[in-house]
Design a protein around this motif. Structure first.
Motif, PDB file in Angstrom:
ATOM      1  N   VAL A   4      15.300  30.739 -20.683  1.00  0.00           N
ATOM      2  CA  VAL A   4      15.510  31.170 -19.293  1.00  0.00           C
ATOM      3  C   VAL A   4      14.192  31.442 -18.559  1.00  0.00           C
ATOM      4  O   VAL A   4      14.103  31.290 -17.351  1.00  0.00           O
ATOM      5  N   ASN A   5      13.150  31.808 -19.309  1.00  0.00           N
ATOM      6  CA  ASN A   5      11.857  32.077 -18.658  1.00  0.00           C
ATOM      7  C   ASN A   5      11.047  30.794 -18.441  1.00  0.00           C
ATOM      8  O   ASN A   5       9.879  30.850 -18.074  1.00  0.00           O
ATOM      9  N   GLY A   6      11.651  29.634 -18.725  1.00  0.00           N
ATOM     10  CA  GLY A   6      10.977  28.359 -18.467  1.00  0.00           C
ATOM     11  C   GLY A   6      10.115  27.871 -19.617  1.00  0.00           C
ATOM     12  O   GLY A   6       9.553  26.781 -19.550  1.00  0.00           O
ATOM     13  N   VAL A   7      10.016  28.671 -20.688  1.00  0.00           N
ATOM     14  CA  VAL A   7       9.206  28.261 -21.842  1.00  0.00           C
ATOM     15  C   VAL A   7      10.018  27.308 -22.724  1.00  0.00           C
ATOM     16  O   VAL A   7      11.187  27.565 -23.002  1.00  0.00           O
ATOM     17  N   THR A   8       9.381  26.212 -23.134  1.00  0.00           N
ATOM     18  CA  THR A   8      10.094  25.241 -23.976  1.00  0.00           C
ATOM     19  C   THR A   8       9.788  25.507 -25.447  1.00  0.00           C
ATOM     20  O   THR A   8       8.632  25.711 -25.827  1.00  0.00           O
ATOM     21  N   ILE A   9      10.833  25.484 -26.265  1.00  0.00           N
ATOM     22  CA  ILE A   9      10.661  25.654 -27.717  1.00  0.00           C
ATOM     23  C   ILE A   9      11.192  24.401 -28.412  1.00  0.00           C
ATOM     24  O   ILE A   9      12.011  23.672 -27.851  1.00  0.00           O
ATOM     25  N   ASP A  10      10.712  24.193 -29.620  1.00  0.00           N
ATOM     26  CA  ASP A  10      11.179  23.057 -30.416  1.00  0.00           C
ATOM     27  C   ASP A  10      12.005  23.553 -31.592  1.00  0.00           C
ATOM     28  O   ASP A  10      11.499  24.325 -32.414  1.00  0.00           O
ATOM     29  N   LEU A  11      13.233  23.098 -31.688  1.00  0.00           N
ATOM     30  CA  LEU A  11      14.089  23.486 -32.809  1.00  0.00           C
ATOM     31  C   LEU A  11      13.961  22.519 -33.975  1.00  0.00           C
ATOM     32  O   LEU A  11      14.437  22.768 -35.069  1.00  0.00           O
ATOM     33  N   GLY A  12      13.345  21.371 -33.717  1.00  0.00           N
ATOM     34  CA  GLY A  12      13.045  20.405 -34.779  1.00  0.00           C
ATOM     35  C   GLY A  12      11.542  20.272 -34.904  1.00  0.00           C
ATOM     36  O   GLY A  12      10.827  21.268 -34.828  1.00  0.00           O
ATOM     37  N   GLY A  13      11.056  19.031 -35.071  1.00  0.00           N
ATOM     38  CA  GLY A  13       9.617  18.807 -35.208  1.00  0.00           C
ATOM     39  C   GLY A  13       8.856  19.345 -34.006  1.00  0.00           C
ATOM     40  O   GLY A  13       9.332  19.248 -32.874  1.00  0.00           O
ATOM     41  N   GLN A  14       7.665  19.911 -34.255  1.00  0.00           N
ATOM     42  CA  GLN A  14       6.914  20.477 -33.127  1.00  0.00           C
ATOM     43  C   GLN A  14       5.400  20.279 -33.187  1.00  0.00           C
ATOM     44  O   GLN A  14       4.739  20.217 -32.169  1.00  0.00           O
ATOM     45  N   TRP A  15       4.828  20.194 -34.425  1.00  0.00           N
ATOM     46  CA  TRP A  15       3.365  20.184 -34.506  1.00  0.00           C
ATOM     47  C   TRP A  15       2.807  18.771 -34.569  1.00  0.00           C
ATOM     48  O   TRP A  15       3.455  17.861 -35.097  1.00  0.00           O
ATOM     49  N   VAL A  16       1.575  18.636 -34.090  1.00  0.00           N
ATOM     50  CA  VAL A  16       0.863  17.371 -34.228  1.00  0.00           C
ATOM     51  C   VAL A  16      -0.526  17.666 -34.793  1.00  0.00           C
ATOM     52  O   VAL A  16      -1.145  18.671 -34.446  1.00  0.00           O
ATOM     53  N   ALA A  17      -0.962  16.782 -35.686  1.00  0.00           N
ATOM     54  CA  ALA A  17      -2.285  16.916 -36.314  1.00  0.00           C
ATOM     55  C   ALA A  17      -3.278  15.983 -35.620  1.00  0.00           C
ATOM     56  O   ALA A  17      -2.873  14.963 -35.058  1.00  0.00           O
ATOM     57  N   PRO A  18      -4.567  16.307 -35.677  1.00  0.00           N
ATOM     58  CA  PRO A  18      -5.571  15.439 -35.024  1.00  0.00           C
ATOM     59  C   PRO A  18      -5.587  14.016 -35.587  1.00  0.00           C
ATOM     60  O   PRO A  18      -6.054  13.106 -34.917  1.00  0.00           O
ATOM     61  N   THR A  19      -5.103  13.832 -36.815  1.00  0.00           N
ATOM     62  CA  THR A  19      -5.095  12.478 -37.397  1.00  0.00           C
ATOM     63  C   THR A  19      -3.763  11.757 -37.167  1.00  0.00           C
ATOM     64  O   THR A  19      -3.532  10.693 -37.732  1.00  0.00           O
ATOM     65  N   GLN A  20      -2.903  12.320 -36.356  1.00  0.00           N
ATOM     66  CA  GLN A  20      -1.635  11.634 -36.039  1.00  0.00           C
ATOM     67  C   GLN A  20      -1.853  10.832 -34.746  1.00  0.00           C
ATOM     68  O   GLN A  20      -1.396  11.194 -33.662  1.00  0.00           O
ATOM     69  N   TYR A  21      -2.573   9.738 -34.925  1.00  0.00           N
ATOM     70  CA  TYR A  21      -3.088   8.981 -33.774  1.00  0.00           C
ATOM     71  C   TYR A  21      -1.990   8.374 -32.918  1.00  0.00           C
ATOM     72  O   TYR A  21      -2.112   8.296 -31.698  1.00  0.00           O
ATOM     73  N   ARG A  22      -0.911   7.919 -33.540  1.00  0.00           N
ATOM     74  CA  ARG A  22       0.163   7.295 -32.753  1.00  0.00           C
ATOM     75  C   ARG A  22       0.839   8.326 -31.856  1.00  0.00           C
ATOM     76  O   ARG A  22       1.158   8.065 -30.707  1.00  0.00           O
ATOM     77  N   SER A  81      -1.484  21.568 -33.459  1.00  0.00           N
ATOM     78  CA  SER A  81      -1.188  21.737 -32.026  1.00  0.00           C
ATOM     79  C   SER A  81       0.286  21.523 -31.723  1.00  0.00           C
ATOM     80  O   SER A  81       1.024  20.940 -32.525  1.00  0.00           O
ATOM     81  N   ARG A  82       0.677  21.981 -30.547  1.00  0.00           N
ATOM     82  CA  ARG A  82       2.074  21.855 -30.103  1.00  0.00           C
ATOM     83  C   ARG A  82       2.135  21.278 -28.697  1.00  0.00           C
ATOM     84  O   ARG A  82       1.144  21.266 -27.982  1.00  0.00           O
ATOM     85  N   PHE A  83       3.336  20.876 -28.313  1.00  0.00           N
ATOM     86  CA  PHE A  83       3.552  20.272 -26.997  1.00  0.00           C
ATOM     87  C   PHE A  83       4.060  21.327 -26.009  1.00  0.00           C
ATOM     88  O   PHE A  83       5.033  22.013 -26.306  1.00  0.00           O
ATOM     89  N   HIS A  84       3.432  21.404 -24.833  1.00  0.00           N
ATOM     90  CA  HIS A  84       3.927  22.340 -23.810  1.00  0.00           C
ATOM     91  C   HIS A  84       5.395  22.071 -23.497  1.00  0.00           C
ATOM     92  O   HIS A  84       6.197  22.982 -23.364  1.00  0.00           O
ATOM     93  N   GLU A  85       5.726  20.792 -23.349  1.00  0.00           N
ATOM     94  CA  GLU A  85       7.098  20.445 -22.922  1.00  0.00           C
ATOM     95  C   GLU A  85       8.015  20.061 -24.077  1.00  0.00           C
ATOM     96  O   GLU A  85       9.126  19.592 -23.860  1.00  0.00           O
ATOM     97  N   GLY A  86       7.537  20.239 -25.306  1.00  0.00           N
ATOM     98  CA  GLY A  86       8.365  19.957 -26.460  1.00  0.00           C
ATOM     99  C   GLY A  86       8.151  18.553 -27.016  1.00  0.00           C
ATOM    100  O   GLY A  86       7.858  17.613 -26.283  1.00  0.00           O
ATOM    101  N   MET A  87       8.307  18.428 -28.337  1.00  0.00           N
ATOM    102  CA  MET A  87       8.014  17.158 -29.008  1.00  0.00           C
ATOM    103  C   MET A  87       9.084  16.097 -28.757  1.00  0.00           C
ATOM    104  O   MET A  87       8.817  14.900 -28.883  1.00  0.00           O
TER     105      MET A  87
END
Ligand SMILES: Cc1cc2nc3c(=O)[nH]c(=O)nc-3n(C[C@H](O)[C@H](O)[C@H](O)COP(=O)(O)OP(=O)(O)OC[C@H]3O[C@@H](n4cnc5c(N)ncnc54)[C@H](O)[C@@H]3O)c2cc1C
Length: 452
Positions: free
Chosen positions: A50-68, A208-214
């Protein structure tokens, strides 16, 4: 029943299937995606509070070596931010809490040295695995015969060392160390760039995570495919003949030249194939069970634990949750503690009510971060084993003996049927990066076959 025709049917609108379809369409191949759910993204699922913050209930993180993943995010204009990790972590055991900084370590030098040598051994083993064909490793048979728990017992000598490695297993695989083939563990860490990278935060799998969700990655891919993505279409049967394939859902009969099944082996095994799949391929689908994870979030007005110099990271000996991260938005406009219940504890708690899990999660959070953790303004959870079109997560894993007996059937096409999904990846297997890599590989196979 409506009939349709295209060149290639892709089953599964997760990251893998969508990436495959995009590659096909970009190469001029007429493709359709069948997605069982009323949404794309599969094991990624984002929700806005409700406060506009997006959360991820599934996958959420990305690593620097996840180039795709990073390149797709950039193309789609999706912003990422680093996981919060300033301050001390908490170990909450036997109702007592202690603190650590940096990597989880023991207080005494003997245990600490034991953990270090265990990590080095695992890194060396992971680096030695031929990722395209783990079963060709010189010690493949011996490694595939033992479980990760056996390896820990044989290679770690202190109580703390054994506890830490066993504790880590569900965090990575969402099953107990005793359920995993050691060859699979070595392969999985190898595919992700090593034990340190996969389990690490800064520079690692939790960077890292995605502001708008993965899930936006899949939503973005699906937007580009437009009407080629058909939702609410459960593929139930695939028949192949000399000229092509026919795929049936409850409403559609689709004729095509080839099909890509972009599902976990468990779910791929629930489709009916005519003629029946080769024995080894079907047996594989019975030997790669999905893990069990319940992902939960406690939402607070602010990340109060940071005031006391705590990072929000905690390891506990409680079932609910076992592992906690600070999952607040980058601007700290509210505080979110993310908890995971994985493997055997998740199976113990899956039959309990969400209310009981909430009460237990709050009790654990109070133990880790004090009384302020007792009054979250919201509790949100997702139990992935209960999802009909996932039946667990994070990925299917190999049980002992499976790689060396059935491994050759993991990616080998069966006539006109090709296999995608993160479980077939050789790079970051089990992650969204792996899903994208697998989609690319399956699409390339099909493009070559369709052109010849
Ligand atoms: C709680 C959780 C945390 C995770 N954390 C991370 C993380 O931080 N970082 C990361 O990179 N990865 C993470 N993962 C793993 C990641 O989400 C997966 O590896 C990835 O999403 C898999 O993509 P996929 O396309 O291979 O499979 P899926 O996402 O499972 O896609 C398969 C699709 O097929 C559909 N489907 C199933 N059966 C049928 C059928 N018969 N007919 C038609 N459609 C069907 C499903 O609905 C689904 O959309 C996590 C997963 C979970 C659940």
């Amino acid at each position: 029943m409506e009939t349709r025709a295209c060149e290639v049917v892709v089953i599964g609108g997760g990251a893998s299937g969508l990436k495959a379809a995009r590659q096909l369409v970009e190469s001029g191949v007429d493709a359709l995606v069948l997605e069982a759910r009323d949404r794309v993204g599969g094991r990624t699922l984002s929700q806005t509070l409700v406060n506009g913050v997006t959360i991820d209930l599934g996958g959420q993180w990305v690593a620097p070596t996840q180039y795709r993943v990073l390149s797709l995010a950039q193309e789609l204009g999706l912003g990422i931010f680093p996981t919060y990790e300033d301050g001390d972590g908490v170990v909450f055991q036997g109702g007592e809490r202690s603190f650590f900084s940096g990597r989880t370590d023991a207080d005494d030098p003997v245990s600490s040295a034991d953990v270090k040598q265990g990590r080095l051994k695992l890194e060396a083993l992971a680096a030695s695995i031929p990722l395209e064909a783990p079963w060709t490793h010189p010690d493949a048979q011996a490694l595939d015969r033992i479980t990760y728990a056996d390896w820990i017992e044989q290679n770690l000598t202190t109580d703390f060392g054994r506890w830490l490695f066993n504790f880590n297993a569900p965090g990575v695989f969402s099953v107990d160390a005793s359920e995993l083939s050691m060859l699979h563990v070595a392969f999985y860490f190898g595919a992700g760039g090593g034990f340190g990278v996969v389990t690490g935060t800064r520079g690692g799998g939790q960077d890292s995570r995605f502001h708008e969700g993965m899930q936006q990655l899949s939503i973005g891919l699906a937007k580009g495919l437009g009407e080629r993505v058909l939702l609410n279409q459960v593929a139930g049967r695939i028949r192949q003949d000399d000229e092509g394939v026919t795929v049936w859902t409850d409403e559609l009969e689709i004729r095509a030249k080839r099909v890509i099944v972009a599902l976990s082996p468990t779910l791929a095994g629930r489709i009916r194939y005519q003629p029946a799949l080769p024995a080894l391929r079907d047996a594989l689908t019975q030997r790669m069970p999905m893990g069990t994870a319940i992902k939960m979030m406690l939402v607070y007005d602010r990340p109060f634990w940071r005031d006391g110099g705590l990072s929000g990271f905690a390891l506990t000996d409680c079932d609910v949750p076992q592992l906690i991260y600070d999952n607040s938005p980058e601007d700290g406009s509210c505080g979110i503690l993310l908890g995971f219940t994985e493997g055997l504890p998740a199976r113990r708690w899956i039959a309990e009510s969400a209310e009981a899990r909430r009460a237990e999660a709050i009790r654990t959070a109070v133990g880790c971060f004090g009384s302020e953790a007792g009054s979250p303004r919201d509790f949100i959870e997702k139990s992935w084993m209960e999802e009909e079109f996932s039946r667990g997560c994070y990925a299917g894993t190999m049980t002992p003996g499976s790689w060396t007996t059935f491994g050759t059937a993991l990616r080998a096409p069966v006539g006109r049927i090709h296999w995608a999904g993160t479980e077939t990846a050789t790079y970051w297997n089990g992650y969204v990066e792996g899903a994208l890599q697998a989609g690319e590989r399956a699409a390339a196979e099909v493009i070559e076959a369709v052109r010849n």
